[in-house]
Design an enzyme around this catalytic site. Structure first.
Site, PDB file in Angstrom:
ATOM      1  N   SER A   1       0.858  -1.187   0.000  1.00 53.80           N
ATOM      2  CA  SER A   1       0.000   0.000   0.000  1.00 53.80           C
ATOM      3  C   SER A   1       0.891   1.233   0.000  1.00 53.80           C
ATOM      4  CB  SER A   1      -0.866  -0.004   1.267  1.00 53.80           C
ATOM      5  OG  SER A   1      -1.453   1.251   1.479  1.00 53.80           O
TER       6      SER A   1
ATOM      7  N   TYR B   1      -3.057  -1.647  10.451  1.00 53.61           N
ATOM      8  CA  TYR B   1      -3.096  -1.872   8.992  1.00 53.61           C
ATOM      9  C   TYR B   1      -1.840  -1.303   8.318  1.00 53.61           C
ATOM     10  CZ  TYR B   1      -4.299  -1.555   4.088  1.00 53.61           C
ATOM     11  OH  TYR B   1      -4.257  -1.656   2.715  1.00 53.61           O
TER      12      TYR B   1
HETATM   13  N1  LIG Z   1      -8.696  -0.305  -1.710  1.00 52.89           N
HETATM   14  C1  LIG Z   1      -7.666   0.434  -1.335  1.00 52.89           C
HETATM   15  O1  LIG Z   1      -7.768   1.664  -1.188  1.00 52.89           O
HETATM   16  C2  LIG Z   1      -6.318  -0.208  -1.105  1.00 52.89           C
HETATM   17  C3  LIG Z   1      -5.176   0.633  -1.060  1.00 52.89           C
HETATM   18  C4  LIG Z   1      -3.929   0.042  -0.843  1.00 52.89           C
HETATM   19  C5  LIG Z   1      -3.808  -1.333  -0.701  1.00 52.89           C
HETATM   20  N2  LIG Z   1      -4.939  -2.123  -0.755  1.00 52.89           N
HETATM   21  C6  LIG Z   1      -4.758  -3.568  -0.591  1.00 52.89           C
HETATM   22  O2  LIG Z   1      -5.254  -4.223  -1.740  1.00 52.89           O
HETATM   23  C7  LIG Z   1      -5.596  -5.573  -1.405  1.00 52.89           C
HETATM   24  C8  LIG Z   1      -6.960  -5.907  -1.994  1.00 52.89           C
HETATM   25  O3  LIG Z   1      -7.931  -5.110  -1.337  1.00 52.89           O
HETATM   26  P1  LIG Z   1      -9.176  -4.467  -2.101  1.00 52.89           P
HETATM   27  O4  LIG Z   1      -9.018  -3.012  -2.052  1.00 52.89           O
HETATM   28  O5  LIG Z   1      -9.390  -5.113  -3.408  1.00 52.89           O
HETATM   29  O6  LIG Z   1     -10.320  -4.844  -1.045  1.00 52.89           O
HETATM   30  P2  LIG Z   1     -11.675  -5.697  -1.171  1.00 52.89           P
HETATM   31  O7  LIG Z   1     -12.478  -5.208  -2.321  1.00 52.89           O
HETATM   32  O8  LIG Z   1     -12.251  -5.667   0.204  1.00 52.89           O
HETATM   33  O9  LIG Z   1     -11.159  -7.165  -1.502  1.00 52.89           O
HETATM   34  C9  LIG Z   1     -10.491  -7.941  -0.559  1.00 52.89           C
HETATM   35  C10 LIG Z   1     -10.366  -9.376  -1.051  1.00 52.89           C
HETATM   36  O10 LIG Z   1      -9.664 -10.128  -0.047  1.00 52.89           O
HETATM   37  C11 LIG Z   1     -10.483 -11.218   0.374  1.00 52.89           C
HETATM   38  N3  LIG Z   1     -10.270 -11.412   1.807  1.00 52.89           N
HETATM   39  C12 LIG Z   1     -10.469 -10.518   2.809  1.00 52.89           C
HETATM   40  N4  LIG Z   1     -10.193 -11.067   3.999  1.00 52.89           N
HETATM   41  C13 LIG Z   1      -9.818 -12.362   3.751  1.00 52.89           C
HETATM   42  C14 LIG Z   1      -9.448 -13.456   4.558  1.00 52.89           C
HETATM   43  N5  LIG Z   1      -9.414 -13.355   5.885  1.00 52.89           N
HETATM   44  N6  LIG Z   1      -9.127 -14.630   3.967  1.00 52.89           N
HETATM   45  C15 LIG Z   1      -9.180 -14.756   2.617  1.00 52.89           C
HETATM   46  N7  LIG Z   1      -9.530 -13.756   1.795  1.00 52.89           N
HETATM   47  C16 LIG Z   1      -9.860 -12.577   2.350  1.00 52.89           C
HETATM   48  C17 LIG Z   1     -11.926 -10.840   0.031  1.00 52.89           C
HETATM   49  O11 LIG Z   1     -12.720 -11.959  -0.302  1.00 52.89           O
HETATM   50  P3  LIG Z   1     -13.717 -12.757   0.686  1.00 52.89           P
HETATM   51  O12 LIG Z   1     -14.531 -11.732   1.410  1.00 52.89           O
HETATM   52  O13 LIG Z   1     -14.485 -13.631  -0.254  1.00 52.89           O
HETATM   53  O14 LIG Z   1     -12.817 -13.538   1.583  1.00 52.89           O
HETATM   54  C18 LIG Z   1     -11.705 -10.033  -1.263  1.00 52.89           C
HETATM   55  O15 LIG Z   1     -11.622 -10.920  -2.362  1.00 52.89           O
HETATM   56  C19 LIG Z   1      -5.528  -5.661   0.119  1.00 52.89           C
HETATM   57  O16 LIG Z   1      -4.318  -6.293   0.496  1.00 52.89           O
HETATM   58  C20 LIG Z   1      -5.526  -4.201   0.562  1.00 52.89           C
HETATM   59  O17 LIG Z   1      -4.879  -4.016   1.788  1.00 52.89           O
HETATM   60  C21 LIG Z   1      -6.179  -1.591  -0.963  1.00 52.89           C
END
Ligand SMILES: NC(=O)c1ccc[n+]([C@@H]2O[C@H](COP(=O)([O-])OP(=O)(O)OC[C@H]3O[C@@H](n4cnc5c(N)ncnc54)[C@H](OP(=O)(O)O)[C@@H]3O)[C@@H](O)[C@H]2O)c1
Length: 261
Positions: free
Chosen positions: A141, A154
């Site tokens: 991130s 986080y």
């Molecule tokens: N969105 C942002 O602003 C942002 C910015 C920087 C970094 N990130 C990073 O990007 C990555 C993806 O996040 P996203 O933004 O795409 O969020 P998201 O839309 O909430 O997607 C998260 C994914 O991770 C899975 N997940 C969550 N907890 C889990 C667990 N305990 N075990 C297995 N799978 C799990 C969820 O699927 P299920 O619910 O089906 O398990 C979903 O497929 C993360 O590592 C996040 O920290 C996001």
């Protein structure tokens, strides 16, 4: 006939992970999808297999659980699959003061964002090194570069992911295996709801990146074996700005931005 390549993507059911899934399917990879929501995993499998020339396996697994990474690895090995690409994307955050937080959620976050990512990397990299080829993409991130008041655990987990990835990139020199840390800024996904931020908050006034663009950028940089990939022009400038500013100022600025959420 050319050998099929397998990519394993965690957090494949939504946001950035689902965009990765579509990119890899288009590029002709066979896929192993990991997330908790089994119904959604099944429907993604059906959709992908009808649209693309791809074979899709899925493993429904909560990566916060002890031994989850080992279970995933064992299931893949039982199928005699060599995993060419590992995308450690699953992760979540939690918004609020640490003193008022749910300790269980913080521990699960550390388990998923740090422990599972570390174990999956360790388990899958052995075969990659033996084969002399493979790619690992760890989703960190922009928060990896700074402390994050109101999302302290986080941000700390993401600092780990960046540090871990950078160190491995040195150790892996000459093995044919590369490792990349993708460091997105705020992106329009389910992440914010899962982190308990108010949907109607001022955060919506900040320009969130599209998950499709973030994943596309990450894919490109991973293929070019870049160690650190920061998508977006302004987000890309942030690590330099943070280096130039005194640390107390960084803490204050991040806190101000966080309070907008
Ligand atoms: N969105 C942002 O602003 C942002 C910015 C920087 C970094 N990130 C990073 O990007 C990555 C993806 O996040 P996203 O933004 O795409 O969020 P998201 O839309 O909430 O997607 C998260 C994914 O991770 C899975 N997940 C969550 N907890 C889990 C667990 N305990 N075990 C297995 N799978 C799990 C969820 O699927 P299920 O619910 O089906 O398990 C979903 O497929 C993360 O590592 C996040 O920290 C996001």
């Amino acid at each position: 006939m050319a050998e099929r390549k397998w990519a394993l993507i965690t957090g494949a059911t939504g946001g950035i992970g689902y965009e990765f899934v579509k990119i890899f399917a288009k590029k002709g990879y066979d896929l192993i999808l990991v997330a908790r929501n089994e119904k959604r995993l099944y429907s993604i499998k059906k959709k992908l297999e009808s649209f693309y020339d791809t074979k899709v396996l899925y493993i429904s697994k909560d990566l916060s659980e002890t031994g989850a990474a080992e279970d995933v690895f064992r299931k893949v090995k039982e199928k005699n699959i060599f995993t060419e690409v590992l995308v450690n994307n699953a992760g979540f955050g939690d918004f609020g003061f640490f003193a008022e937080s749910d300790l269980n959620k913080q521990e699960n976050m550390i388990n998923c964002n740090i422990l599972a990512l570390t174990a999956l990397t360790r388990l899958f990299m052995t075969d990659m090194i033996e084969e002399g080829r493979g790619k690992i993409l760890n989703v960190a991130s922009i928060g990896s570069f700074m402390p994050g008041p109101c999302m302290s655990v986080y941000y700390a987990t993401k600092a780990y992911v960046l540090s871990f990835t950078e160190a491995l990139s040195v150790e892996l020199k000459g093995t044919g295996v590369s490792v990349t840390a993708l460091c997105p800024g705020p992106t329009d996904t389910g992440f914010w709801k899962a982190a308990n931020t108010d949907d109607t908050s001022n955060l919506n006034n900040l320009k969130n990146a599209s998950p499709r663009k973030v994943a596309g950028y990450g894919y490109k940089k991973m293929m070019r074996k870049k160690v650190i990939a920061v998508p977006g022009f302004l987000t890309g400038l942030a690590p330099l700005g943070i280096k130039l500013l005194p640390r107390p100022a960084v803490r204050k600025i991040v806190y101000k931005v966080q309070k907008m959420k």
